[in-house]
Structures are given as structure tokens and as C-alpha cells.
Design a protein around this motif. Structure first.
Motif, PDB file in Angstrom:
ATOM      1  N   ILE A 155      35.380  34.762  43.835  1.00 29.37           N
ATOM      2  CA  ILE A 155      36.627  35.539  43.864  1.00 29.37           C
ATOM      3  C   ILE A 155      37.777  34.663  44.326  1.00 29.37           C
ATOM      4  N   ASP A 156      37.563  33.916  45.403  1.00 31.51           N
ATOM      5  CA  ASP A 156      38.621  33.052  45.914  1.00 31.51           C
ATOM      6  C   ASP A 156      39.001  31.972  44.902  1.00 31.51           C
ATOM      7  N   ALA A 157      37.984  31.365  44.267  1.00 30.27           N
ATOM      8  CA  ALA A 157      38.258  30.295  43.306  1.00 30.27           C
ATOM      9  C   ALA A 157      39.010  30.832  42.086  1.00 30.27           C
ATOM     10  N   THR A 158      38.630  32.007  41.603  1.00 31.18           N
ATOM     11  CA  THR A 158      39.306  32.580  40.438  1.00 31.18           C
ATOM     12  C   THR A 158      40.739  32.948  40.769  1.00 31.18           C
ATOM     13  N   LEU A 159      40.951  33.552  41.942  1.00 31.10           N
ATOM     14  CA  LEU A 159      42.311  33.894  42.357  1.00 31.10           C
ATOM     15  C   LEU A 159      43.182  32.649  42.460  1.00 31.10           C
ATOM     16  N   ALA A 160      42.627  31.588  43.061  1.00 30.35           N
ATOM     17  CA  ALA A 160      43.396  30.356  43.212  1.00 30.35           C
ATOM     18  C   ALA A 160      43.767  29.764  41.857  1.00 30.35           C
TER      19      ALA A 160
ATOM     20  N   VAL B 171      44.062  31.357  38.944  1.00 30.13           N
ATOM     21  CA  VAL B 171      45.035  32.194  38.235  1.00 30.13           C
ATOM     22  C   VAL B 171      46.423  32.020  38.843  1.00 30.13           C
ATOM     23  N   ARG B 172      46.487  31.952  40.193  1.00 36.58           N
ATOM     24  CA  ARG B 172      47.786  31.785  40.844  1.00 36.58           C
ATOM     25  C   ARG B 172      48.428  30.443  40.502  1.00 36.58           C
ATOM     26  N   ALA B 173      47.602  29.432  40.214  1.00 39.22           N
ATOM     27  CA  ALA B 173      48.120  28.109  39.867  1.00 39.22           C
ATOM     28  C   ALA B 173      48.508  28.000  38.399  1.00 39.22           C
ATOM     29  N   THR B 174      48.284  29.041  37.617  1.00 40.94           N
ATOM     30  CA  THR B 174      48.618  29.011  36.190  1.00 40.94           C
ATOM     31  C   THR B 174      50.128  29.069  36.008  1.00 40.94           C
ATOM     32  N   ALA B 175      50.633  28.308  35.071  1.00 38.29           N
ATOM     33  CA  ALA B 175      52.076  28.259  34.812  1.00 38.29           C
ATOM     34  C   ALA B 175      52.589  29.631  34.408  1.00 38.29           C
ATOM     35  N   GLY B 176      53.679  30.046  35.040  1.00 35.02           N
ATOM     36  CA  GLY B 176      54.299  31.327  34.722  1.00 35.02           C
ATOM     37  C   GLY B 176      53.806  32.483  35.556  1.00 35.02           C
ATOM     38  N   VAL B 177      52.717  32.319  36.297  1.00 33.58           N
ATOM     39  CA  VAL B 177      52.179  33.406  37.125  1.00 33.58           C
ATOM     40  C   VAL B 177      52.983  33.476  38.415  1.00 33.58           C
ATOM     41  N   ARG B 178      53.533  34.650  38.708  1.00 30.23           N
ATOM     42  CA  ARG B 178      54.325  34.850  39.910  1.00 30.23           C
ATOM     43  C   ARG B 178      53.487  35.371  41.068  1.00 30.23           C
ATOM     44  N   GLY B 179      52.373  35.961  40.794  1.00 25.47           N
ATOM     45  CA  GLY B 179      51.525  36.495  41.857  1.00 25.47           C
ATOM     46  C   GLY B 179      50.256  37.087  41.285  1.00 25.47           C
ATOM     47  N   ALA B 180      49.194  37.071  42.105  1.00 19.73           N
ATOM     48  CA  ALA B 180      47.911  37.649  41.688  1.00 19.73           C
ATOM     49  C   ALA B 180      47.223  38.199  42.923  1.00 19.73           C
ATOM     50  N   ALA B 181      46.764  39.434  42.839  1.00 19.97           N
ATOM     51  CA  ALA B 181      46.074  40.073  43.962  1.00 19.97           C
ATOM     52  C   ALA B 181      45.001  40.990  43.413  1.00 19.97           C
ATOM     53  N   THR B 182      43.870  41.040  44.104  1.00 17.53           N
ATOM     54  CA  THR B 182      42.761  41.887  43.658  1.00 17.53           C
ATOM     55  C   THR B 182      43.085  43.346  43.913  1.00 17.53           C
ATOM     56  N   SER B 183      42.798  44.191  42.948  1.00 19.91           N
ATOM     57  CA  SER B 183      42.946  45.637  43.108  1.00 19.91           C
ATOM     58  C   SER B 183      41.604  46.335  43.214  1.00 19.91           C
ATOM     59  N   SER B 184      40.525  45.642  42.832  1.00 23.19           N
ATOM     60  CA  SER B 184      39.184  46.191  42.951  1.00 23.19           C
ATOM     61  C   SER B 184      38.195  45.029  43.034  1.00 23.19           C
ATOM     62  N   ILE B 185      37.324  45.060  44.058  1.00 23.73           N
ATOM     63  CA  ILE B 185      36.348  43.993  44.266  1.00 23.73           C
ATOM     64  C   ILE B 185      34.943  44.571  44.124  1.00 23.73           C
ATOM     65  N   ALA B 186      34.131  43.935  43.316  1.00 23.38           N
ATOM     66  CA  ALA B 186      32.736  44.344  43.125  1.00 23.38           C
ATOM     67  C   ALA B 186      31.870  43.086  43.162  1.00 23.38           C
ATOM     68  N   ILE B 187      31.291  42.807  44.337  1.00 22.72           N
ATOM     69  CA  ILE B 187      30.423  41.646  44.467  1.00 22.72           C
ATOM     70  C   ILE B 187      29.172  41.852  43.624  1.00 22.72           C
ATOM     71  N   GLY B 188      28.894  40.881  42.756  1.00 20.94           N
ATOM     72  CA  GLY B 188      27.765  41.000  41.849  1.00 20.94           C
ATOM     73  C   GLY B 188      28.096  41.713  40.559  1.00 20.94           C
ATOM     74  N   GLY B 189      29.355  42.079  40.367  1.00 20.16           N
ATOM     75  CA  GLY B 189      29.759  42.786  39.158  1.00 20.16           C
ATOM     76  C   GLY B 189      31.056  42.230  38.611  1.00 20.16           C
ATOM     77  N   THR B 190      31.946  43.133  38.166  1.00 19.33           N
ATOM     78  CA  THR B 190      33.227  42.750  37.589  1.00 19.33           C
ATOM     79  C   THR B 190      34.349  43.245  38.478  1.00 19.33           C
ATOM     80  N   SER B 191      35.172  42.334  38.957  1.00 20.37           N
ATOM     81  CA  SER B 191      36.314  42.688  39.786  1.00 20.37           C
ATOM     82  C   SER B 191      37.577  42.711  38.935  1.00 20.37           C
TER      83      SER B 191
END
Length: 429
Positions: free
Chosen positions: A367-372, A374-394
């Protein structure tokens, strides 16, 4: 004569399919009842200890007195007066007569006492009224406090690690501690309800800032303090040795350690109360040295900012740039320059939209690696999780200055495999 009887529909035997359906329904109901009891049992029980209301008065504890008198009552009064003088001396106050000193005392706390016919032996605590005593103590009575610190008192004993999972002496002494005179702003959960499921010893070993931010936000804290007590019982009814370690922050950084010994189980609460005072001194010293500052990596910053707020910021910046260009043009005209100034192009604010992005989340590290990423992608102003499911799809909410197709292309450039829907994306590596 043979008689025939017609069975009604209710009396007909059940078919094999109907029997299987009935058994499946009964099993599902049984599982639901058992699961409900298990979940209820996880948050029930005698485990919550509400912390005492912290007084702003000045508390001095652990004062030992041994006084004799003509009677037990006189010895006790003399012992209390001596405790007041010793407590005042610990605070560094000026010399005052007993009559004036008594007017500064709010209460005397009896920690332990033994009364004889003409002798009084006790360990006392003296609470001085801050409003009256502050004018004599000067700067010692008025000190700035730390940021709110979440307290996780860990008990290690008998091969088990415990925080708020059940009532224990270490939790109790912290709940009863009068922290009003301390420079540390302790946030002490009661341990009741869902606290016991969230605040565990395993949480102290996690490094994920996302997990820590979620917990600290729920308790209104800026960082975490972890006082650890490892208790070793020498033999039943014998001495209890306590190894104490002070740690803080999401990375469990070491501050200090010390060792105390109780003669037996009856002296254990007194030893733990003494340890709490030592821990408070350690935390105050760390605060004075500049170590006990909230970890900057725990700050959310603007990574998860509202897209509407981002849009307003962009519009405001564009308006300021346009006003500066107009003022520059007006200043050039007043100077009488013959050549017309080159018009300054007005910056166009990019339209920031919010998009839903789904991603696989087998563990907290992913989760941390994916967020980092996505946030480093050009044009992205912000990214925050709205639903977390460990072992599934967040699910995360991504603020992007462009269309959904542009965001999909930018994520593909970052190495993601992107599946585009109507107003959402699914990414994977």
C-alpha cells in the motif's frame, strides 16, 4: 379391506435437495451466531481503566519520612510537615515557615504508611496549589508542554506481550498518574472497546506511516510514546525484577532504560509507580534535548488535499499572476516607452479532477509503495486511500490535472498495468 390414505403436502417426506438446503441454512445460522459471539468477546471483558483527570497542581511524590512523637497523632502530623518541607525543597522553592508552607499545600497523598504508638514511617506525596505556589517557583511552575503524545504502555511477562488487552498493573499506574505538572502532554486511552484491538504490541513494531497516521488521528495525537516494562518473577511470592525501556516514534527509537526491583507482589505497584516517575523524567529530558519532536513523516501534508481546494488554489495563483502582469504593463506605459510591451500570457490553471483508482494490496508495504509511486506520477496533485483491504483490493482517490485517459497514460509510464473503466482505473504491476 385395504384403506388408502392420501398424504397432505405438509406431510410428504422431504426430498434430498430440500434436506441439503435446510442443513445449509442451519449451518449458516450457527456460524453467524458463533462469529457474533467471538467478535463480541474480543471487545468485551474487564479491560478498560479510565485515566484520572490530570490536575494542573504541582505533585511531588515518593517522599519518605520517619518521625517520632509523644503520640501516634503527633508523630503523624510531624511526618506530614516534614514531607511538605522535603517536597518544597525538591521543587527548589525558597525557605518558608511551616505555617506559610501549609497554605500552599492542596493535599497530602499517602502512598504507604506504618503507624506506631509514638512513631510514624511513611512514603507520602505532596500536592502544591499552582496558583499560590507559582509566584515563589517562578519559571519552574510555568513550562511549555509537548505535542499530544499517544501512550502505549507495554507489559512483557511470562512470554506474553500486553498493552490494553486486559487490565494489568502497568496500565493502572499510568491511568492513575497525575500528569498535570508534567511537560509531556500524554494521550492515555482507556483500553475499553475497540482500543484493545487497535493498540497492540504488534502496532509498536509497524513502520507504515499510513497505519500510524490512521491511529494517531483517531486519538488526536501527534506522535507515540512506548514505555516498556519487562517483569521477571524470581519465584512465587519472591522478588519481582523490572527492566524498563523508553521508546518513542513510529520507528521505536530508543531513549533510555533502567532497572528496579520489588521485594514481592505487594511492593509491585509501588515499584511501577516509581518507574512511571522515572519515565516522565526521561521523556521530559528528551523534550528538552529536542529529541521528542513529532516525526515529520507522520504529517499528511497536501498529499491528500481536497480537489476543490486545489482548484481554488490554482485559480488564486492565476489571478495573482494576471494582476502582476497588468501592473507591469501599466508601469511601462507611465514611463512613456514608445515600444509596446510584449503581452504576458496569462497562465491557465489546469482543471484538477478526482478519480478512483483500484489496486491490489497484499500487505501494508505494498500500500505504501503504490501510494508513493502514484503520488510521484507527473500531473498527480494528491493521492489518499479511501478504502483499505489487506489481502484484497484497496481503493485510492487521486487528484489529477487532466483527463482520465491522461492519468492512465501517466501511470503506464510509471510501469503500471492499467485497466480503464468509465470513471475509474485499476492498476497493477
Amino acid at each position: 379391506m385395504a384403506q388408502s390414505f392420501a398424504l397432505s403436502r405438509a406431510q410428504r417426506p422431504l426430498s434430498g435437495h430440500a434436506i441439503r438446503q435446510t442443513i445449509a441454512v442451519l449451518v449458516a445460522l450457527a456460524i453467524a451466531v458463533v462469529a457474533g459471539r467471538v467478535l463480541q468477546a474480543q471487545v468485551e471483558g474487564d479491560r478498560g481503566i479510565a485515566p484520572v483527570t490530570s490536575s494542573i497542581d504541582i505533585d511531588v511524590g515518593g517522599i519518605e519520612v520517619d518521625v517520632r512523637g509523644d503520640s501516634a497523632e503527633e508523630a503523624r502530623e510531624a511526618g506530614w510537615r516534614e514531607a511538605q518541607r522535603k517536597g518544597w525543597a525538591k521543587l527548589g522553592g525558597p525557605s518558608l515557615p511551616d505555617s506559610q508552607l501549609e497554605s500552599l499545600v492542596s493535599a497530602v497523598v499517602i502512598e504507604q504508611e506504618r503507624i506506631g504508638p509514638r512513631r510514624y514511617i511513611a512514603t507520602l506525596g505532596v500536592i502544591f496549589d499552582r496558583a499560590r505556589a507559582g509566584r515563589y517557583l517562578g519559571g519552574n511552575a510555568q513550562r511549555t508542554q509537548s505535542a499530544p503524545m499517544l501512550l502505549l504502555p507495554v507489559t512483557l511477562s511470562g512470554g506474553s506481550a500486553m498493552v490494553y488487552q486486559q487490565r494489568n498493573p502497568w496500565q493502572r499506574v499510568w491511568a492513575e498518574y497525575q500528569a498535570g505538572s508534567s511537560r509531556i502532554n500524554y494521550v492515555r486511552p482507556s483500553g475499553a472497546g475497540g482500543d484493545s484491538l487497535m493498540l497492540t504490541y504488534g502496532q509498536t513494531t509497524r513502520r507504515s506511516r499510513l497505519w500510524w497516521r490512521n491511529i494517531l488521528d483517531q486519538f488526536g495525537a501527534a506522535d507515540v510514546l512506548v514505555p516498556i516494562a519487562r517483569l521477571e518473577y524470581q519465584y512465587p511470592g519472591g522478588p519481582v525484577k523490572g527492566y524498563f525501556t523508553a521508546r518513542y516514534g513510529p520507528d521505536s527509537e530508543f531513549l533510555d532504560s533502567f532497572t528496579l526491583t520489588a521485594k514481592n507482589d505487594q511492593d509491585l505497584p509501588q515499584m511501577l509507580a516509581q518507574a512511571v516517575t522515572r519515565f516522565d523524567d526521561i521523556f521530559e529530558a528528551a523534550l528538552a534535548d529536542g529529541k521528542l519532536r513529532p516525526n515529520p513523516t507522520l504529517n499528511v501534508g497536501g498529499e491528500g488535499a481536497d480537489p476543490v481546494l486545489q482548484r481554488l488554489i490554482e485559480i488564486g495563483r492565476a489571478a495573482q499572476a494576471q494582476e502582476r502582469a497588468q501592473r507591469a504593463a501599466a508601469a511601462a506605459g507611465e514611463t512613456g516607452e514608445g515600444t509596446s510591451p510584449t503581452p504576458t500570457p496569462t497562465p491557465t490553471a489546469a482543471v484538477v479532477s478526482s478519480y478512483v483508482v483500484q489496486f491490489a494490496s497484499p500487505d501494508a508495504g505494498t500500500i505504501d509503495a503504490t501510494l508513493a509511486a502514484v503520488r510521484a506520477t507527473a500531473g498527480v496533485r494528491g493521492a489518499a486511500t479511501s478504502s483499505i483491504a489487506i489481502g484484497g483490493t484497496s481503493v485510492m482517490s487521486v487528484s489529477y490535472g487532466g483527463s482520465l485517459s491522461d492519468l492512465a497514460g501517466a501511470l503506464r509510464a510509471r510501469g503500471f498495468t492499467v485497466t480503464q473503466g468509465s470513471n475509474a482505473l485499476a492498476i497493477s504491476r
